[in-house]
Design an enzyme around this catalytic site. Structure first.
Site, short mmCIF file in Angstrom:
data_model
loop_
_atom_site.label_atom_id
_atom_site.label_comp_id
_atom_site.label_asym_id
_atom_site.label_seq_id
_atom_site.Cartn_x
_atom_site.Cartn_y
_atom_site.Cartn_z
N ASP A 195 39.22 25.65 -3.71
CA ASP A 195 39.52 26.01 -2.11
C ASP A 195 38.80 24.58 -1.50
O ASP A 195 38.31 23.86 -1.89
CB ASP A 195 38.71 27.16 -1.81
CG ASP A 195 37.11 27.29 -2.06
OD1 ASP A 195 36.51 26.12 -1.99
OD2 ASP A 195 36.41 28.19 -1.86
N SER A 196 39.10 25.02 0.13
CA SER A 196 38.79 23.79 0.89
C SER A 196 37.39 23.73 1.37
O SER A 196 37.12 22.85 1.89
CB SER A 196 39.80 23.71 1.80
OG SER A 196 39.65 24.82 2.92
N GLY A 197 36.71 24.88 1.19
CA GLY A 197 35.29 24.98 1.86
C GLY A 197 35.42 25.67 3.16
O GLY A 197 34.44 26.22 3.63
N GLY A 198 36.45 25.97 3.46
CA GLY A 198 36.97 26.55 5.08
C GLY A 198 36.54 28.04 5.10
O GLY A 198 35.27 28.23 5.94
N PHE A 199 36.77 28.81 4.03
CA PHE A 199 36.26 30.24 4.02
C PHE A 199 34.66 30.26 3.99
O PHE A 199 33.99 30.99 4.80
CB PHE A 199 36.90 30.75 2.76
CG PHE A 199 36.44 32.43 2.95
CD1 PHE A 199 37.01 33.23 3.75
CD2 PHE A 199 35.62 32.67 1.87
CE1 PHE A 199 36.58 34.66 3.75
CE2 PHE A 199 35.03 33.99 2.04
CZ PHE A 199 35.55 35.04 2.93
N GLN A 245 47.43 31.25 8.49
CA GLN A 245 46.44 32.02 9.07
C GLN A 245 47.44 32.78 10.23
O GLN A 245 48.42 32.85 10.21
CB GLN A 245 45.17 31.07 9.59
CG GLN A 245 44.50 30.59 8.51
CD GLN A 245 43.47 31.52 7.93
OE1 GLN A 245 43.55 32.76 8.38
NE2 GLN A 245 42.74 31.16 6.78
N ASP A 297 42.80 35.23 -6.66
CA ASP A 297 41.32 34.84 -7.13
C ASP A 297 40.67 35.98 -6.36
O ASP A 297 40.83 36.34 -5.61
CB ASP A 297 41.16 33.49 -6.64
CG ASP A 297 40.44 33.35 -5.44
OD1 ASP A 297 41.28 33.48 -4.13
OD2 ASP A 297 39.42 33.43 -4.91
N CYS A 351 41.38 49.22 -24.58
CA CYS A 351 40.98 47.77 -24.67
C CYS A 351 40.57 47.15 -25.81
O CYS A 351 39.97 47.44 -26.67
CB CYS A 351 39.76 47.53 -23.45
SG CYS A 351 39.57 45.86 -23.22
N CYS A 379 39.33 43.78 -25.87
CA CYS A 379 38.15 42.91 -25.67
C CYS A 379 37.06 42.67 -26.76
O CYS A 379 36.76 43.90 -27.47
CB CYS A 379 37.67 42.78 -24.29
SG CYS A 379 36.27 44.03 -23.91
N CYS A 391 34.66 45.74 -26.01
CA CYS A 391 35.13 47.05 -26.51
C CYS A 391 35.36 47.10 -28.02
O CYS A 391 35.47 48.17 -28.57
CB CYS A 391 36.40 47.59 -25.88
SG CYS A 391 36.06 47.64 -24.09
N HIS A 395 34.42 41.85 -20.68
CA HIS A 395 35.41 42.87 -20.13
C HIS A 395 36.20 42.85 -18.97
O HIS A 395 37.39 43.14 -19.10
CB HIS A 395 34.63 44.33 -20.60
CG HIS A 395 35.54 45.45 -20.29
ND1 HIS A 395 36.56 46.01 -21.11
CD2 HIS A 395 36.06 46.15 -18.91
CE1 HIS A 395 37.05 46.94 -20.58
NE2 HIS A 395 36.79 46.98 -19.23
#
Lengths: 370, 370
Positions: free
Chosen positions: A89-93, A184, A261, A299, A301, A304, A330
């Site tokens: 990400d760009s750091g903005g958030f 945005q 994400d 599951c 995994c 599990c 998991h």
């Protein structure tokens, strides 16, 4: 970077993003590796559970360990031992959500580190420079992420700023690194449209929708998701940022989004909340005390396959590190498996049935994203 | 259980303990799995780094998750997914070191849980019952571990109590489970001798020396180690309890001990102290900031094969879970590899050279066992 859509099912898309570091099958879920590690996991485990791309946080890595360290140690991939694609990400958030103080100018944002209170400045030029040093495969433009609610007036001015910053980022795009624009405009459809059109003119490698899941009601979020997706070009990847709730993701894939994400699977795991084929469940549940069965019988995994609910409950109550490992493993596997099945359903033209199956399982649990 | 000595080098012994759950090559180091997990590790990782046996703590497991849970979930091996041998201590040491309140009677000790202050009673009968439920391969007798310093009078009375409790434990030995006696007697050689003779008369499957590393100077500890070892029968395994410092272990193997356990490798790892071929080192060291090399170039562990000092330093400073994992993995591997090399040196008749090589590397770092 190359993107191919192989099948459609309604507006839902089954595709492949090809990068020099490997292919990303879409719809795709990206585990979040904030500080150069997906919390509690090793890179080998991430590969084994099927992660094809992870996300790194520019803001966090810029502050810790700092660019000097990552640069000296060969870039983010080599630093953390992950040789598959990384999106940063760009750091903005984070600049807007984590730092106590921030001052916006035409060139960017001055802010105070949430760690030691030191002052820093990130704007489009800095964000592109940082992402060059990190060496991610996909970079994001620097944007302003406005709070909810915001006035139409403020949101409109913010779209203008984000557009200017996007232009600057596009001019500074790093060679060999894909760059995505970020739409945005808050909850205002006219502004979402304007922001989208501004970005389309710049021809990014992909388009993200930001500024959702910032406190608005689910209905408003879903309306923006369904409104914004069709405005984006068919032939480019579409990324809905920061969304990991299953109900939201089902709607978003239904609307035509390809990438997601969220810290939900990892963060929830560390707090004992598990995602299963029968919905969310707390590993602390007293009913699990003597339970010799797997957390989720459906599951496959490592957790599990090898451990009982009773053991997982004990590890969590005793605050053992292995608890965070097995829980995270998991949850991330569950997300990857969910997406694998979802891709399969699109290939088979049965995405609506897939959505109808999972929607009620997770619909009751909207409140506690963490 | 069967024990065979294959080679001797001076008083040092190279042997094999054979159990239905697998062989234990001696001298052997047992990682400590206090609460049904060796902290930060999975059973697969423990196997991969060469652990042939681990230790479980009776006191801790009795309090959490409790015997009802472990019994319902099939015993400790199945509960934690470890199918190799487990040795359980008897709870004696923790009853005396962890609980705020304790009242000793002929039958055992009443004590207050360090977790919730609840009252419990463990004596020889209870210790054998608990270890039966845990289902360990090697059980330990319930003993009194006295503080340092103690008067000769108190230490003598304590030896009598420990002898009585050992008799009781021997009478109650669980079928299919080996049982080791524990020599006490503080720093008094006459009492060590008496305690040893008392136990030898009961014919245990192995003999442990307890009550060392309780605050006494190193010189006193080493004197007791060299004094007590030859009093023990040649044909049975000899276990020096709770010792993990390399200098102490080198002396103890030199004196003829075969088995060790300690939280040193795991606890130090979580606090950033690493054991290497060039001694102890703090992973926080500022000199590691930009260091792209492995923690220990001589080490073949997963951590040293895949990660840089700079990355490990960053993970530790950011308090990432992966830091505790990678550090623990290295330290435990280092211990297992040290013992593998030590066994080899005994086979080759070069144990003294091995000891002379390692002694000065770790001699300067005696103080900070944690």
């Amino acid at each position: 970077m190359d993107f191919e859509i192989t099948t459609r099912d309604g507006a839902a898309r089954r595709g492949v993003i090809r990068t020099p570091r490997g292919a990303i099958n879409t719809p795709s879920f990206m585990p979040v590796g904030t500080l150069g590690t997906v919390k509690a996991m090793s890179p080998d485990e991430l590969k084994a559970l099927g992660a094809e791309i992870i996300l790194g946080n520019t803001y966090h890595l810029y502050l810790r360990p700092g660019l000097d360290v990552i640069s000296q140690l060969g870039g983010l991939h080599r630093f953390m031992g992950w040789d598959r694609p990384i999106l940063t990400d760009s750091g903005g958030f984070q600049v807007f959500s984590l730092s106590a103080f921030r001052k916006i100018s035409a060139d960017g944002v001055q802010f105070k580190s949430h760690i030691d209170g030191s002052y820093h400045f990130i704007g489009p030029a800095e964000a592109m420079k940082i992402q060059e040093v990190l060496g991610s495969d996909i970079a994001m433009v620097f944007d302003e992420c406005i709070p909810y609610p915001s006035t139409h007036d403020y949101a409109a001015k913010s779209v203008d700023v984000t557009t200017e910053w996007a232009k600057k980022c596009k001019e500074l795009q790093n060679p060999g690194q894909a760059l995505f624009g970020i739409v945005q405009g808050g909850m205002y459809k006219d502004l979402r449209k304007r922001s989208t059109e501004d970005l389309l003119a710049m021809e990014f490698d992909g388009y993200a929708v930001g500024g959702v899941s910032v406190g608005e009601p689910k209905e408003e979020m879903h309306e923006i998701i369904y409104f914004n997706a069709p405005l984006l070009p068919q032939e480019k990847p579409r990324y809905l940022m920061g969304i990991g709730d299953f109900v939201d993701m089902l709607n978003a894939v239904d609307a035509g989004f390809d990438m997601f994400d969220c810290i939900m699977p990892t963060s929830n795991a560390r707090h004992g909340t598990m995602f299963t084929s029968f919905g969310r469940v707390s590993i602390k549940k007293s009913g699990f005390k003597y339970d010799n069965g797997p957390l989720d019988p459906a599951c496959g995994c490592y957790t599990c396959r090898n451990y009982s609910r009773g053991y997982l409950r004990h590890l969590f109550l005793a605050r053992e590190i292995l608890s965070m490992r097995l829980n995270t493993l998991h949850n991330l596997y569950f997300y990857q498996d969910f997406f694998r099945q979802m891709r399969h359903s699109i290939e088979e033209g049965s995405f609506q049935r897939f959505k109808d199956h999972w929607y009620p399982i997770f619909d009751r649990c909207q409140a506690d994203q963490d």
